[in-house]
Design an enzyme around this catalytic site. Sequence first.
Site, PDB file in Angstrom:
ATOM      1  N   VAL A 187      49.913 -84.290 -26.966  1.00 38.96           N
ATOM      2  CA  VAL A 187      49.796 -82.979 -27.130  1.00 38.96           C
ATOM      3  C   VAL A 187      49.319 -82.001 -26.155  1.00 38.96           C
ATOM      4  O   VAL A 187      48.200 -82.048 -25.590  1.00 38.96           O
ATOM      5  CB  VAL A 187      48.696 -83.080 -28.323  1.00 38.96           C
ATOM      6  CG1 VAL A 187      47.942 -81.751 -28.719  1.00 38.96           C
ATOM      7  CG2 VAL A 187      49.135 -83.654 -29.906  1.00 38.96           C
ATOM      8  N   GLU A 224      49.924 -45.848 -53.848  1.00 36.94           N
ATOM      9  CA  GLU A 224      51.312 -46.393 -54.194  1.00 36.94           C
ATOM     10  C   GLU A 224      52.481 -45.680 -53.915  1.00 36.94           C
ATOM     11  O   GLU A 224      53.566 -46.292 -52.920  1.00 36.94           O
ATOM     12  CB  GLU A 224      51.577 -47.023 -55.406  1.00 36.94           C
ATOM     13  CG  GLU A 224      50.658 -48.073 -56.229  1.00 36.94           C
ATOM     14  CD  GLU A 224      50.567 -48.111 -57.551  1.00 36.94           C
ATOM     15  OE1 GLU A 224      49.957 -47.123 -58.231  1.00 36.94           O
ATOM     16  OE2 GLU A 224      51.001 -49.177 -58.109  1.00 36.94           O
TER      17      GLU A 224
HETATM   18  C1  LIG Z   1      54.279 -69.521 -34.494  1.00 38.52           C
HETATM   19  C2  LIG Z   1      55.070 -70.143 -33.635  1.00 38.52           C
HETATM   20  C3  LIG Z   1      56.220 -69.179 -33.146  1.00 38.52           C
HETATM   21  C4  LIG Z   1      57.247 -69.958 -32.374  1.00 38.52           C
HETATM   22  N1  LIG Z   1      58.154 -68.835 -31.877  1.00 38.52           N
HETATM   23  C5  LIG Z   1      59.062 -69.745 -31.217  1.00 38.52           C
HETATM   24  C6  LIG Z   1      60.474 -68.768 -30.899  1.00 38.52           C
HETATM   25  O1  LIG Z   1      60.492 -67.646 -31.182  1.00 38.52           O
HETATM   26  N2  LIG Z   1      61.340 -69.409 -29.916  1.00 38.52           N
HETATM   27  C7  LIG Z   1      61.175 -70.507 -29.511  1.00 38.52           C
HETATM   28  O2  LIG Z   1      62.124 -71.258 -29.005  1.00 38.52           O
HETATM   29  N3  LIG Z   1      60.015 -71.660 -29.991  1.00 38.52           N
HETATM   30  C8  LIG Z   1      59.088 -70.898 -30.645  1.00 38.52           C
HETATM   31  N4  LIG Z   1      58.159 -71.716 -31.064  1.00 38.52           N
HETATM   32  C9  LIG Z   1      57.869 -73.194 -30.639  1.00 38.52           C
HETATM   33  C10 LIG Z   1      57.103 -73.350 -29.357  1.00 38.52           C
HETATM   34  O3  LIG Z   1      57.754 -72.693 -28.315  1.00 38.52           O
HETATM   35  C11 LIG Z   1      57.026 -75.040 -29.169  1.00 38.52           C
HETATM   36  O4  LIG Z   1      56.081 -75.483 -30.172  1.00 38.52           O
HETATM   37  C12 LIG Z   1      56.481 -75.112 -27.978  1.00 38.52           C
HETATM   38  O5  LIG Z   1      56.917 -74.708 -26.943  1.00 38.52           O
HETATM   39  C13 LIG Z   1      55.949 -76.619 -27.993  1.00 38.52           C
HETATM   40  O6  LIG Z   1      55.030 -76.839 -26.776  1.00 38.52           O
HETATM   41  P1  LIG Z   1      53.586 -77.609 -27.025  1.00 38.52           P
HETATM   42  O7  LIG Z   1      53.242 -77.692 -25.782  1.00 38.52           O
HETATM   43  O8  LIG Z   1      52.845 -76.668 -28.076  1.00 38.52           O
HETATM   44  O9  LIG Z   1      54.212 -78.876 -27.930  1.00 38.52           O
HETATM   45  P2  LIG Z   1      53.295 -79.872 -28.388  1.00 38.52           P
HETATM   46  O10 LIG Z   1      53.002 -79.404 -30.076  1.00 38.52           O
HETATM   47  O11 LIG Z   1      51.867 -80.122 -28.027  1.00 38.52           O
HETATM   48  O12 LIG Z   1      54.199 -81.226 -28.324  1.00 38.52           O
HETATM   49  C14 LIG Z   1      55.387 -81.236 -28.960  1.00 38.52           C
HETATM   50  C15 LIG Z   1      56.184 -82.498 -28.650  1.00 38.52           C
HETATM   51  O13 LIG Z   1      56.563 -82.608 -27.110  1.00 38.52           O
HETATM   52  C16 LIG Z   1      55.969 -83.696 -26.777  1.00 38.52           C
HETATM   53  N5  LIG Z   1      55.660 -83.433 -25.201  1.00 38.52           N
HETATM   54  C17 LIG Z   1      54.618 -82.429 -24.888  1.00 38.52           C
HETATM   55  N6  LIG Z   1      54.508 -82.341 -23.688  1.00 38.52           N
HETATM   56  C18 LIG Z   1      55.406 -83.501 -22.842  1.00 38.52           C
HETATM   57  C19 LIG Z   1      55.686 -83.870 -21.748  1.00 38.52           C
HETATM   58  N7  LIG Z   1      55.210 -83.415 -20.752  1.00 38.52           N
HETATM   59  N8  LIG Z   1      56.549 -85.087 -21.571  1.00 38.52           N
HETATM   60  C20 LIG Z   1      57.062 -85.548 -22.948  1.00 38.52           C
HETATM   61  N9  LIG Z   1      56.817 -85.157 -24.274  1.00 38.52           N
HETATM   62  C21 LIG Z   1      55.980 -84.098 -24.231  1.00 38.52           C
HETATM   63  C22 LIG Z   1      54.977 -84.378 -27.541  1.00 38.52           C
HETATM   64  O14 LIG Z   1      54.930 -85.444 -27.630  1.00 38.52           O
HETATM   65  C23 LIG Z   1      55.254 -83.352 -29.086  1.00 38.52           C
HETATM   66  O15 LIG Z   1      56.285 -84.502 -29.492  1.00 38.52           O
HETATM   67  C24 LIG Z   1      57.101 -71.190 -31.850  1.00 38.52           C
HETATM   68  C25 LIG Z   1      55.942 -71.882 -32.406  1.00 38.52           C
HETATM   69  C26 LIG Z   1      55.100 -71.350 -33.258  1.00 38.52           C
HETATM   70  C27 LIG Z   1      53.929 -72.220 -33.652  1.00 38.52           C
END
Ligand SMILES: Cc1cc2nc3c(=O)[nH]c(=O)nc-3n(C[C@H](O)[C@H](O)[C@H](O)COP(=O)(O)OP(=O)(O)OC[C@H]3O[C@@H](n4cnc5c(N)ncnc54)[C@H](O)[C@@H]3O)c2cc1C
Length: 1358
Positions: free
Chosen positions: A264, A1290
């Site tokens: 995560v 409204e």
């Molecule tokens: C409200 C919202 C709007 C969004 N809008 C867009 C959008 O417009 N366009 C778009 O493309 N995306 C969008 N996203 C998606 C967002 O870009 C991805 O959810 C985000 O990049 C995932 O990264 P994270 O670090 O939060 O992943 P996490 O949730 O922390 O992890 C996601 C997955 O990746 C794996 N992981 C993480 N790091 C590694 C690593 N180093 N090596 C191997 N596995 C790994 C984890 O095991 C897990 O399975 C949106 C998300 C949200 C919540």
Amino acid sequence: MSAETERDALCFFVNGKKVTEEHADPETMLLPFLRQKMRLTGTKYGCGGGGCGACTVMVSRYQPATKTIIHYSANACLLPLCQLHGAAITTVEGVGSTKTRLHPVQERIAKAHGSQCGFCTPGMVMSMYALLRNKPQPTMEDLTQALAGNLCRCTGYRPIVDGYRTFCQEGNCCQANGDGKCCLNGNEETDEHEQEKPRLFGKEEFLPLDPTQELIFPPELILMAEKAKPQTLTFHGERMRWVSPASLEELVQLKTRHPEAPLVMGNTNIGPDIKFKGVLHPLIISPTRVVELFAVSQTPEGVWVGAGCSLSELHSLLEKLVPQFPEEKTELFRALEQQLGNLGSQQIRNVASLGGHIVSAYPNSDLNPVLAAGSCKVSVISSGGRREVLINQDFFVGFGKTILRPEEIVASVFIPFTRKGEFVRALRQAARKEVSFPTVTSGMRVLFSEGSRAVQDVSLYFGGVGPTTVRASKTCAAIISRPWDDETLSRAYDVLLDELTLPPSAPGGKVEFRRSLTLSLLFKFNLEVLHKLKEMNLITEELPEKMLPLPKEIQPSLQEFHPVPKDQSEQDPVGRPIMHRSAFSQATGEAVYCDDIPRTDGELFLVLVTSSRAHAKITELDVRDALQLPGVVDVIMAKDIPGKKVRSMFGYDEELLAEDEVSCVGQMLCAVVADTKAHAKRGAAAVKISYEDLPDPIFTIEEAVEKSSFFLPHRTFEKGNVTEAFKNIDKVYEGEIRMGGQEHFYMETHSMLVVPVGEEKEFNVYISTQWPTLIQDVIAETLNIPSNRITTHVKRVGGAFGGKVMKTSILASITSVAAWKTGRAVRCVLERGEDMLITGGRHPLLAKYKVGFMNDGRIMAADMQFYVNAGNTVDESVLVTEKILLHVDNAYKIPNLRGLASACRTNLPSNTAFRGFGVPQTLLVVESMVNDVAMALGRPADEVAPQSSSCLYKTIYIKLCLTSSLIVQIREVNMYRGPSVTHYKFEFSPENLLRCWEECKIKSDYSSRRQAIAQFNQQNRWKKRGISMVPIKYGIAFSEGFLNQAAALVHIYKDGSVLVSHGGAELGQGIHTKMQQVASRELHVPSSKIYISETSTSSVPNTCPSAASFGTDANGMAVKNACETLYQRLEPIRKKSPKGSWESWVRDAFFEKISLSATGFHRGPDLYMDWDKMEGQPYAYFTFGVCCSEVELDVLTGDYRTVRTDLVVDIGKSVNPCVDIGQIEGAFMQGLGLYTLEELKFSPSGFLYTRGPSQYKIPALCDVPLRFNVCLLPDADNPHAIYSSKGIGEPVLALGTSVFLAIKDAVAAARSESGLVGTFRLDSPATPERACLACTSPFTQKIPASEPGSFRPWALNI
Ligand SMILES: Cc1cc2nc3c(=O)[nH]c(=O)nc-3n(C[C@H](O)[C@H](O)[C@H](O)COP(=O)(O)OP(=O)(O)OC[C@H]3O[C@@H](n4cnc5c(N)ncnc54)[C@H](O)[C@@H]3O)c2cc1C
Ligand code: FES
Ligand code: FES
């Protein structure tokens, strides 16, 4: 190093105070921790999924490597508590307070009137605060980026932008800071009169921003980061373990041992999965402290970026690198930079990691297509060592799956430089311009052989057209080794069309649109490449215009209103732009909403169990397992209800909890009460329900009509003789239009707390509702106790818009049964998804019309039928159909008019009241009909003599422009003039309507802009502009006459302070502020002496709903009445000591035994509507308004931007211009959402897909008209309401129609390029999908339409 099984203490800071959690639970997010554990309730819950920004906080961290402190905004709802070790969190409470010092960021949003219900305000404050901490003088671009992920359903954003613009470097245009006029509007008068124009706020009053006053980063955390030996941290919860290794080596070991455990990082993928899909991960690995994952290194070939870097960090890195290299080397960098600017919100980008994004492998990922097209690679590490893997077509193997092995960790990502002759572009199209996953997205790269247009290599990747990011390999093969020219590209489109297909029932729907987008995005790429080749002198041919992005700079706008008379006392606040009385509390997070009330001892939480079937018999409802679960106290079922088990309307019963049968998905069946929300949720999930499906559920209006499934009565009327009239007219046109529903999306979801007092069946109910008395009544009925035992309290409501009346009463009844049965306080706060699923919204509509008109444009007859989709219960649907018919004339005198309106009974969740109550539906139909008349009056295309195609286009186009002007003329020809009578025989004067029309024409500069638009459209093939001007005549007050009453109670205390109570609920519409103004005027005391604490049924009984734009009219008169009584009572005292003060008079009155408490009452107009006679007096008066909107449309994607909106509204003499302008702007934006953006999607089995801001898009900052001018009609009066004002909550919502029709106008211009003129159908909302397909471009024409009936569509057309 601690062992994996040990438990560590979590240490972080909140607002400068140290927090040590010995038992941090990995399942806990920061938001509930702040709200429940720390009692910091300023941070709000709006969606729980990162989509609304209500929970924004600032995270600060010390970076030992650079010895710097970084600050960034983040969504507390997705921030795992366990990830905060070593962080400093700032919440809205830490920024400033009314008790100590307001921060300028809080003060400015309040004083600029950017806070109405206030529920979004703390989030806005925090996004802006985080921006200013990093950049005390931001640009407008920074500002719009920072606020893009903060939704507001009330204000329309304009005041928020104007307030915060004052922090910007370039915010010094003449109007920028609220001085009432603007050079941009060509309005450069500087005469005295102009100088005297009143302003909504004055920036000279604002506190200066002083960065030295900010909270410092806790030195203890710096020491901790510098000194502490890195060690693994482990946290355990009830069901989950969290391990945060301190080194790469440990991380690898952990992942080897637990390949199934997710890593995560930003938690923006895993978090929503856990929350919304119920995924449980017993172990979570958090590698955020592994420094190797954040390393950045440069090589001669490109740059390696650590996989742990956030998307914002990547964006900044690219921004920094781009200027350092020749342009040709940074094509890929720039494409990524652009895509990053469009991905999610700032809050999401600040935490989401690059590695997490790639591995999440979303089918519509924005970055993966570009990374793949640009031949990027990842370096992965596992116990087996390191390897590099190219991101290409083989990398993405399925939905959310990559080729990487579960134990592999992405350590870094390589982004190469581009070569000479190589171009990379990223193009996307989304349902909303910003903070919206794309519908289709792409990464495209082409490499030319040196000095030629011959393609050496090409790579085209798309997202949104299947379960993975895909490469259009065959299309690439069709391009490679060929010259980049028309012939190659034409072939490429055909190959692409065959290559990227989608089945007609593909998940996500929009199949035709998505397929056409792949073609048009390739075409856009082609245009860009051609222009590049031309710049490089590699081609010489004439090119079509360069496709510039749609304009997006929000410009200062005008708000015109009129000063109070010169002789009005300084102390008298009526007519002045007084700030919302709670705005400061709202901006500091101190304002208390229902769920901010502290937990009481033994309090329980209630979670509802709802039906998963649309139409079925309940064969079993087994709650035994649920009752066994930890914390679960009881399950409330229909049999537990001691009193009335149903609510009745129009002779139809609605069960509070279904017993034998369900009639929609989302119908409430039972409710689990437990000690915590988490336990109640688990209990609800454990309730087992068996169903036996019943045949033939009805979902669509067509199905209901076919099966005669209606809630009776149908409503009809006829004026004149329509049948006869159709015999004597020049032309007849028949049309049909469909309009989708709308979700209220109040930022505060349904919330309530029912507290048994403990004796004589007494209950206190704290609730977010528009109608406290209804809640009291229904709870009394449900519990079978007298109303006098129930007190409903409403402090404030975080937005309601009609949605917090009927369904609220049912939810309150169920919650009260739980409180009664358990004898404990019970709280129910719906999650966003539940709220959207259960509570219904605006009625979708299907309308058919036949209109007869003369060649001079006079409409002589219209016959209209309206069918609304009411859902499974009657609710207020019949009243909505009535209102629809009452408004079918809108602003037009149509001598022969016939209408039928029916409420269709279907197996969807029941729809209910929504701001405008049917009028927005009618207005769209009527105005579309008038539009059709104008278009039908234009000569049809085939009458144009055959000519060369460009000449033909010109002829068609000129004709089209004439038609556009004709539309205005047709409206004018048909408008009411002189003393008028509506179709229900109501007499009125349309004079102010006509004045609004003329003013709007002048203020919007309609005629010359019409011409400029014509010119623009002739010069642009792929972008078109459109304009439309629409009037409204909106009836105010309840046509059910008994509801037009109000009462008030005013107490004067011995110290001279005044407590006002009245029947209106504060929903953000500013009713308390206005009531304070009324009391201040009537008692002749300053507003500061007057307080309004809440709306309570024990202070003011038998109230009517705060609805129908009638709150101020009714309650204002009641408050006035009470204050007059008191003022008269004080008269002898004043006479006795005329030089005394208010305080001395009050004291003397007390000693003279004069009552200082009075009730006030207003008996409003006796309105009625007799549907049998088809006549009545359903309204007290009309509010008038006119709106002119202009849009720019991207023909290739259907994307559009409202470039300007001018509103002129007659609201008589405004009691409070800033509150009224706020209502106007907010309602307009809600209408803009209704008609152009917001789409509810139901599955073929009646299940609502769109249950949160990720799927359901309400207008965001990116949707605000670039120029948004509002003018209150001068010299207007109204004898029927308090101080000559008019209701305004409204009416303006329906004027969003002007944007819809402007889009239609632009679409008509696009169609004319394909030789299409005349009428065409455009349903509402005019989403990019609908607009693009209606444009009938060469690309949309290529898509073969699937035969209806040959497949099961993904979503219903309800
Ligand atoms: C409200 C919202 C709007 C969004 N809008 C867009 C959008 O417009 N366009 C778009 O493309 N995306 C969008 N996203 C998606 C967002 O870009 C991805 O959810 C985000 O990049 C995932 O990264 P994270 O670090 O939060 O992943 P996490 O949730 O922390 O992890 C996601 C997955 O990746 C794996 N992981 C993480 N790091 C590694 C690593 N180093 N090596 C191997 N596995 C790994 C984890 O095991 C897990 O399975 C949106 C998300 C949200 C919540
Ligand atoms: S509650 Fe966190 S973004 Fe909506
Ligand atoms: S003020 Fe923004 S949601 Fe109400």
